[in-house]
Enzyme design. Structure first.
Site, PDB file in Angstrom:
ATOM      1  N   CYS A 105       0.829  -1.197   0.000  1.00 31.38           N
ATOM      2  CA  CYS A 105       0.000   0.000   0.000  1.00 31.38           C
ATOM      3  C   CYS A 105       0.864   1.247   0.000  1.00 31.38           C
ATOM      4  O   CYS A 105       1.924   1.273   0.637  1.00 31.38           O
ATOM      5  CB  CYS A 105      -0.907  -0.014   1.224  1.00 31.38           C
ATOM      6  SG  CYS A 105      -2.019   1.397   1.358  1.00 31.38           S
ATOM      7  N   GLU A 107      -8.836  -1.212  -1.967  1.00 28.00           N
ATOM      8  CA  GLU A 107      -9.202   0.210  -1.873  1.00 28.00           C
ATOM      9  C   GLU A 107     -10.489   0.409  -1.093  1.00 28.00           C
ATOM     10  O   GLU A 107     -10.639   1.373  -0.350  1.00 28.00           O
ATOM     11  CB  GLU A 107      -9.324   0.808  -3.280  1.00 28.00           C
ATOM     12  CG  GLU A 107      -8.037   0.860  -4.053  1.00 28.00           C
ATOM     13  CD  GLU A 107      -6.962   1.686  -3.376  1.00 28.00           C
ATOM     14  OE1 GLU A 107      -5.778   1.415  -3.619  1.00 28.00           O
ATOM     15  OE2 GLU A 107      -7.302   2.581  -2.591  1.00 28.00           O
ATOM     16  N   HIS A 132     -10.025   0.697   2.573  1.00 34.33           N
ATOM     17  CA  HIS A 132      -9.635   2.035   3.036  1.00 34.33           C
ATOM     18  C   HIS A 132     -10.855   2.885   3.383  1.00 34.33           C
ATOM     19  O   HIS A 132     -10.823   3.674   4.333  1.00 34.33           O
ATOM     20  CB  HIS A 132      -8.818   2.752   1.962  1.00 34.33           C
ATOM     21  CG  HIS A 132      -7.361   2.409   1.967  1.00 34.33           C
ATOM     22  ND1 HIS A 132      -6.540   2.651   3.054  1.00 34.33           N
ATOM     23  CD2 HIS A 132      -6.574   1.846   1.017  1.00 34.33           C
ATOM     24  CE1 HIS A 132      -5.306   2.253   2.769  1.00 34.33           C
ATOM     25  NE2 HIS A 132      -5.304   1.770   1.549  1.00 34.33           N
TER      26      HIS A 132
END
Length: 258
Positions: free
Chosen positions: A177, A220, A223
């Site tokens: 990441c 993603e 997140h």
């Protein structure tokens, strides 16, 4: 999401390779020589879970992952004030607000934010980025499967994305990441997912993603829920990257969100 550097590995039973021509990723550049995550095997033994100069952020959309590139901390990026935040920045753990139709119709703020995120992503040699990674707690993600700013037709911007269905089958691959520089680890995720979201015009998007692309999206999407990929590492793998995490915590200083 960042790109993964090649690492020496022992594959006992190779089940699926993200470097194969069938590989796809929501946020990774397309090229037969590029790889963003890594291999999947029923037995994968990494010799080193901390990858120097390694870049990994999520989401790709082309058939092949992009070529390996060393991680870049872009610092000041021309055309935007956005910066990538690193663990344990509180924005990575904070709640992310949904974006309203009014925000999309009455202002260019979200469009400007998305374009700025793409600029930062390209500058960092990444293939995908979520808004909390630039310190903005909104449910927004961007990616370009090619990682190539000249291939702008491959850019995707997703607003308020949701995963509505997961496959029972799963794959284990190496992930990294942009907010966790110089480290990586094996993560198990669903092989396919069904998603829905909005585009910048507020129009609905519904898609099914498989393999590499599904993995990028899940990374993603995490997140946006305040989850980071280290939360999904096994205890054994987590122990190998803990020294690097300790360095990041020390570099950040007080008030970090672990």
């Amino acid at each position: 999401m960042a790109r993964k550097r090649n690492r020496s590995m022992t594959l006992t039973t190779l089940v699926f390779s993200l470097t194969a021509s069938r590989s796809r990723a929501f946020l990774t550049p397309s090229s037969s020589s590029r790889t963003s995550l890594s291999f999947h095997s029923s037995s994968v033994q990494s010799q080193n879970n901390r990858v120097p100069k390694f870049l990994s952020s999520l989401f790709m959309g082309t058939t092949n992952p992009p070529p390996n590139k060393e991680e870049v901390d872009p610092g000041v990026v021309e055309g935007t004030d956005l910066r990538i935040v690193k663990y344990p920045h509180p924005a990575l753990r904070a709640e992310n607000a949904e974006i309203t139709q009014d925000e999309l119709k009455k202002s260019t703020e979200i469009k400007d934010l998305a374009r700025g995120m793409l600029k930062v992503m390209y500058a960092a040699e990444g293939v995908g980025l979520a808004a909390p990674q630039v310190g903005v707690n909104k449910r927004l993600m961007v990616y370009n499967p090619s990682g190539d700013s000249t291939k702008w037709l491959e850019e995707t911007i997703m607003i308020n994305p949701k995963i509505v269905e997961y496959s029972d089958a799963s794959d284990t691959e190496i992930e990294g990441c942009l907010s966790f520089p110089d480290m990586s680890g094996e993560v198990t995720r669903s092989k396919w997912i069904k998603v829905q979201a909005m585009n910048l015009k507020g129009k609905p998007i519904r898609k099914k993603f498989n393999g590499w692309e599904a993995r990028i999206f899940q990374h993603e999407y995490d997140h946006l829920d305040g989850t980071v990929y280290i939360d999904r590492l096994t205890e054994e793998v987590r122990s190998t990257v803990q020294p690097r995490l300790d360095e990041l915590i020390e570099e950040f200083g007080d008030d970090g969100a672990l």
